[in-house]
Design an enzyme around this catalytic site. Structure first.
Site, PDB file in Angstrom:
ATOM      1  N   CYS A   1      14.063  28.870  -3.002  1.00 39.69           N
ATOM      2  CA  CYS A   1      13.260  27.705  -2.628  1.00 39.69           C
ATOM      3  C   CYS A   1      13.450  27.325  -1.167  1.00 39.69           C
ATOM      4  CB  CYS A   1      13.601  26.531  -3.540  1.00 39.69           C
ATOM      5  SG  CYS A   1      15.362  26.103  -3.540  1.00 39.69           S
TER       6      CYS A   1
ATOM      7  N   LYS B   1      16.248  23.909 -20.873  1.00 42.80           N
ATOM      8  CA  LYS B   1      15.334  25.010 -21.131  1.00 42.80           C
ATOM      9  C   LYS B   1      15.306  25.916 -19.904  1.00 42.80           C
ATOM     10  CE  LYS B   1      11.176  26.026 -20.382  1.00 42.80           C
ATOM     11  NZ  LYS B   1      11.305  27.521 -20.291  1.00 42.80           N
TER      12      LYS B   1
END
Length: 538
Positions: A309, A202
């Site tokens: 990140c 997803k």
């Protein structure tokens, strides 16, 4: 279903007449969009319209998946995985190396799509096909090393044969973010299928097309069509449905969401790997090459507009070089070019959406209101695009300011002086995160020794973040609230396997035999253990 993007035209066309209609500067070809969205298992009848951050213009209409679609995705994936798990490692390696070549061959189309969906500069988009090619090549060359059955010492030499097998977990759920839409959609799942699993993925709704292009390349490389299923929809609903059905979950995103993923996985007693937030530090030591450190600091803080990140948001600089470093860092930052184009030449692109822009504005405005100084930047740039913000360097940030300990995830970095390296390490370790760090020094051995004291999963010496991230044999992940588990290296593939021990006993059982009493058997075993210790054979 066709296994390739239609070859009757480019994926993205343009520019048109941006002077009069900026939204018409580039356009995704409708046939190509339709070809990609046909790969989604989404029959709910609901749709979401996505917009490009470059201009705010509509990008694609994405069908949304229902719970029934997620059920069907897992049904197909489980069926495909049963056959796939029996394929030879040599065949899997061949397909991985074929994917490596496909990604390099198609990189221009991949880059167009990434920039169009994410708004990042093209040079930062290039990191994505590069990383996938490196990942495919690494596992394409090392599968046997990681997955072949491994002999271990048996309880008795010759009499006991013991080995360890690696068994695929089954179907892995991969929930990926928007900031690196091609590589994050594919790199974690690539290791999963290399280990013999299937994947239900997803991707984030904003960047689903890049993920679908990645899925199509897998089919073109020869991987079974049903092995990699893609569903779409809001995270709480569709992501939650994946966690309820998967045998293992891989999630990349915020720490807050990661905690919920971990809790839901724990309820089912399934494993999860989580790569989460960071407030990453960079240390410039007194013996650093200031010019090299300033160049690296620009990439460390402003790659992908800071939406990375492992991006650096705090810089600790030794007194001896502070002023020189700040001068060079500010000058290099002010020389950066910003632009909303698909072309090479821009040093930084756009933030992804209004929410990210709002966070960046709030953090900078709060810091300034409480006494911080803006050395450069500090402004939104709507003249460039709806979500552009200048690369920003702050000085004088203090703990009561929002950007001190909270992740900004934007092009904002704070500078701090230090006089003692132990103090600098303590300040770098302050807070709850521990994802990435960077150390600049002319003395590599000294910097590496200092790195062992930094509580981060990756530490780069004389580099921003790419040295660890591009070294596929090295594990990548976070300590503390920055996550658990690792991608890349042996840990990156073994997380998707169950460990199985198989032992074969020859000649005599591990029990009384040949008329021995229980007491006599215990004495024989005791004597045997003493002999084995003296001989060092087991």
């Amino acid at each position: 279903m066709s296994n390739s993007i239609p070859a009757d035209g480019p994926l993205v066309t343009g520019p048109g007449d941006p002077e009069h209609d900026p939204g018409a500067a580039y356009a995704l070809e409708p046939d190509h969009v339709s070809s990609l969205t046909s790969l989604l298992l989404a029959t709910s009848g609901e749709t979401v319209v996505t917009r490009t951050p470059l201009t705010g213009a509509p990008l694609a209409v994405l069908p949304q998946s229902s719970d029934a679609d997620v059920d069907e995705a897992f049904r197909r994936a489980r069926r495909a995985q049963q056959t796939w798990s029996r394929t030879s490692l040599a065949h899997r390696q061949q397909l991985l190396l074929r994917l490596h070549d496909l990604v390099l061959d198609r990189q221009e189309e991949i880059l167009d799509l990434i920039v169009w969906e994410s708004g990042k500069a093209r040079k930062h988009a290039f990191d994505e096909p590069l990383h996938i090619a490196l990942t495919a090549r690494y596992y394409g060359r090392t599968l046997n090393r990681h997955l072949d059955p491994r002999r271990v010492p048996g309880v008795f030499p010759v009499l006991t044969r013991a080995e360890v097998n690696r068994i695929p977990k089954g179907v892995v759920g991969v929930i990926s973010p928007w900031n690196y839409p091609f590589t994050m959609a594919l790199c974690d799942g690539l290791a999963a299928i290399a280990a013999g699993n299937a994947v239900v993925a997803k991707p984030d709704s904003q960047t689903t097309l890049s993920a679908l292009y990645a899925a199509r390349l897998l089919v073109e490389a020869g991987f079974p069509a049903d092995l990699w299923q893609v569903v779409s929809g809001p995270g709480p609903r569709v992501g939650g449905a994946i966690i309820d059905r998967a045998d293992y979950v891989c999630f990349t995103g915020s720490t807050a969401t990661g905690r919920r993923v971990a809790a839901q996985a724990a309820e089912r007693l399934i494993g999860a790997s989580l790569e989460l937030g960071g407030k990453n530090p960079l240390l410039v030591l007194r013996d650093a090459d200031v010019e090299k450190a300033a160049e690296g600091a620009v990439r460390a803080a402003f790659s992908n507009a800071g939406q990375l990140c492992v991006s650096i948001e705090r810089m600790f600089v030794a007194d001896q070089v502070y002023d020189r470093f700040v001068d060079r860092f500010v000058a290099r930052t002010e020389a950066m070019t910003l632009g909303a184009t698909l072309d090479w030449g821009n040093d930084m692109g756009s933030l992804i959406n209004e929410d990210q822009l709002r966070t960046v504005v709030a953090h900078v405005d709060d810091a300034v209101a409480k006494g911080a100084h803006v050395l450069t930047g500090g402004r939104a740039r709507p003249d460039l695009g709806p979500f552009f913000y200048e690369p920003t360097i702050l000085e004088g940030v203090t703990p009561e300011m929002a950007c001190f300990g909270n992740e900004t995830f934007g092009p904002v970095v704070s500078l701090y002086r230090f006089s003692d390296e132990s103090e600098a390490v303590d300040r770098a370790n302050d807070g709850e995160y521990g994802l990435n760090a960077s150390i600049y020094s002319r003395d590599g051995a000294r910097a590496r020794a200092l790195a062992r004291r930094v509580k981060c999963g990756t530490v780069n010496v004389n580099e921003a973040f790419a040295a660890t991230f591009a070294s596929l044999g090295a594990p990548m992940g976070g300590m503390r609230q920055s996550g658990m588990g690792r991608r890349q290296g042996a840990e990156g593939i073994l997380r998707y396997t169950e460990t199985q021990a198989v032992a074969t006993q020859r000649g005599m059982p591990l029990a009384p035999a040949f008329g021995l009493s229980d007491e006599a058997y215990a004495k024989v075993m005791t004597a045997s253990l003493r002999v084995l210790k003296r001989t060092g054979r087991a």
